[in-house]
Write an enzyme that holds these catalytic residues in place. Structure first.
Site, PDB file in Angstrom:
ATOM      1  N   LYS A 141      -9.622   7.881   3.032  1.00 32.37           N
ATOM      2  CA  LYS A 141     -10.123   6.530   2.788  1.00 32.37           C
ATOM      3  C   LYS A 141     -11.529   6.324   3.353  1.00 32.37           C
ATOM      4  CE  LYS A 141      -5.653   4.126   2.453  1.00 32.37           C
ATOM      5  NZ  LYS A 141      -4.750   5.281   2.647  1.00 32.37           N
TER       6      LYS A 141
ATOM      7  N   HIS B 285      -9.940   1.855   0.486  1.00 36.88           N
ATOM      8  CA  HIS B 285      -8.495   1.645   0.424  1.00 36.88           C
ATOM      9  C   HIS B 285      -8.111   1.218  -0.991  1.00 36.88           C
ATOM     10  CE1 HIS B 285      -4.480   0.889   1.356  1.00 36.88           C
ATOM     11  NE2 HIS B 285      -4.581  -0.036   2.293  1.00 36.88           N
TER      12      HIS B 285
ATOM     13  N   HIS C 118      -2.530   7.729   6.304  1.00 27.92           N
ATOM     14  CA  HIS C 118      -2.772   6.466   5.602  1.00 27.92           C
ATOM     15  C   HIS C 118      -4.084   5.860   6.102  1.00 27.92           C
ATOM     16  CE1 HIS C 118      -1.922   2.857   3.398  1.00 27.92           C
ATOM     17  NE2 HIS C 118      -1.994   2.122   4.489  1.00 27.92           N
TER      18      HIS C 118
ATOM     19  N   GLU D 299      -0.333   4.532  13.520  1.00 30.43           N
ATOM     20  CA  GLU D 299      -0.129   5.808  12.840  1.00 30.43           C
ATOM     21  C   GLU D 299      -0.452   6.983  13.753  1.00 30.43           C
ATOM     22  OE1 GLU D 299      -0.949   8.097   8.612  1.00 30.43           O
ATOM     23  OE2 GLU D 299      -2.254   6.418   9.161  1.00 30.43           O
TER      24      GLU D 299
ATOM     25  N   CYS E  99       0.806  -1.222   0.000  1.00 28.97           N
ATOM     26  CA  CYS E  99       0.000   0.000   0.000  1.00 28.97           C
ATOM     27  C   CYS E  99       0.841   1.275   0.000  1.00 28.97           C
ATOM     28  CB  CYS E  99      -0.942  -0.005   1.193  1.00 28.97           C
ATOM     29  SG  CYS E  99      -1.900  -1.527   1.303  1.00 28.97           S
TER      30      CYS E  99
ATOM     31  N   PHE F 193       1.532  -3.545   3.933  1.00 29.80           N
ATOM     32  CA  PHE F 193       1.901  -4.891   4.364  1.00 29.80           C
ATOM     33  C   PHE F 193       3.373  -5.137   4.016  1.00 29.80           C
ATOM     34  CE2 PHE F 193      -2.513  -7.174   4.168  1.00 29.80           C
ATOM     35  CZ  PHE F 193      -2.934  -6.429   5.244  1.00 29.80           C
TER      36      PHE F 193
END
Length: 423
Positions: free
Chosen positions: A347, A352, A317, A328, A177, A411
């Site tokens: 998002k 996403h 994010h 985060e 991502c 990831f």
């Protein structure tokens, strides 16, 4: 070193198919999530996602070409084509006139010799995974002749390069991502240090297919709110239960500032900082304390020669997963010890977009910084993980026109931060 400016934007997203349309949608703060017929028919555990609305491939491709281009490749080429047109460089593959810094490209040469070296930098998390899954179910003797060039991870980058004659570096970044942000950051570094003069950089992903949805559902990454899709993407919220899968693409035309000024280009802003790191911890969970993410943010600020107090807002994010949002929030708190700037998580609207997310959010970040507006975070009602940061919600917030931090974490522990500054 050269300053790197943004002269063109192109986007195909659940929020809209142009920068203006998409920006208006995220400012409205309404989720784009909806049930999708293909997922309902397949009977997978999650039956909704955020799809690009009203995308018409006929605008970009003749019908005989489309049969060799799957959905992500079409979205990527379309967004890239729009970005080049927006930058005033639709003839990007042709040599510039003698002694000019026009819109041509070449693998070698310099601006002074009448050519502009233009690279193609594409980030993708899943590449052509849906098509690969479909082809894998076919008998071997029924595979299309064009199977290999259709499923190569570098297909979108190659197709963009070929379509527009971009003979500079043609690179594909697969960092989950964080892919789109890393593609933009690496392109900016190549321009900054004189390896190229211009770049078409961004990200693309489209995994709204039963195979990908079922796979992400197996690791409990997706929200299960089948009864209320529009309430499912809840960044930083106490009731978040996973992300909403989305598709899309976005590309930015990055350019040496002197060349952009010479040709009278419109400038949206500047890529002033970039940094990337790795948690080196777990394959799908971020470090709980957010320490590497915080160091990455601080490194990007240092690269931009800015202090935390110089930042106007953060485009987080924030996937709406428990561990990512918590880490985060801690990273933002560590990076801004005197107090968090306004934080938005788009998002909540778009879902996403995986490898495309950082590129789509870079477009939003630039437009927000220029307009002095921070979009609300859809579906946010509060929660302990967000107590230490200033999450914008309910309505857009007016701010000063200041640089913005845009985060992307993926990831594998990939961390990336861009600093984008208005002009």
């Amino acid at each position: 070193m050269h300053r790197v400016v943004v002269t063109g934007l192109g986007i195909k997203s659940p929020a809209g198919n142009s920068p203006a349309e998409a920006f208006a949608t995220v400012l409205a703060g309404k989720s784009a999530a909806a049930h999708l017929p293909a997922l309902l028919e397949a009977g997978v555990p999650v039956t909704f996602g955020c799809q690009v609305p009203d995308f018409d491939p006929d605008v970009y491709f003749p019908k005989h070409r489309r049969r060799h281009l799957d959905r992500p490749t079409q979205l990527g080429i379309a967004a890239a084509t729009d970005a080049l047109a927006d930058a005033g460089t639709p003839d990007a593959g042709r040599p510039a006139g003698p002694g000019t810094a026009g819109s041509g490209t070449a693998g070698s040469g310099t601006a002074g010799s009448g050519t502009v070296r233009c690279g193609t930098y594409v980030g993708t998390g899943g590449a052509n995974i849906g098509l690969t899954a479909d082809f894998g179910a076919l008998p071997h003797d029924k595979l299309p002749v064009a199977t290999v060039p259709m499923i190569m991870p570098n297909t979108t980058a190659a197709r963009i390069s070929i379509r527009h004659g971009l003979q500079g570096p043609c690179l594909t970044f697969s960092c989950a991502c964080a892919s789109g942000s890393i593609a933009i950051g690496e392109a900016a570094m190549a321009i900054r240090y004189g390896r190229i003069d211009r770049a078409l950089a961004g990200g693309v992903d489209s995994m709204l297919n039963p195979f990908a949805i079922a796979s992400f559902a197996r690791i409990s990454a997706l929200s299960r709110r089948n009864d209320a899709p529009q309430e499912a993407s809840r960044p930083f919220d106490r009731d978040r239960d996973g992300f909403v899968m989305a598709e899309g693409a976005a590309f930015l035309v990055l350019e040496r500032e002197d060349l952009a000024l010479m040709r009278g280009a419109r400038i949206y802003g500047e890529v002033t900082g970039f940094a990337t790191g790795a948690d080196a911890s777990h394959i799908v969970q971020p470090l709980e304390d957010g320490s590497v993410a915080a160091r990455t943010m601080l490194a990007a600020l240092a690269d931009a020669r800015l202090r935390p107090e110089d930042i106007g807002h953060v485009n987080a994010h924030a996937t709406a997963t428990t561990y990512n949002d918590r880490a985060e929030a801690r990273a933002i708190s560590a990076c801004f010890p005197a107090g968090s700037p306004p934080v938005t998580a788009t998002k909540g609207v778009t879902g996403h977009l995986l490898g495309a997310g950082g590129a789509v959010e870079a477009v939003f970040a630039l437009l927000c910084a220029d307009a002095g507006l921070v979009p609300p975070t859809a579906n946010f009602t509060g929660g302990p993980d967000a107590d230490a940061i200033d999450v914008v919600h309910a309505a857009p917030r007016e701010i000063e026109r200041l640089p913005v931090v845009s985060n992307s974490f993926g990831f594998g522990g990939h961390d990336a931060t861009l600093v984008l500054s208005p002009r």
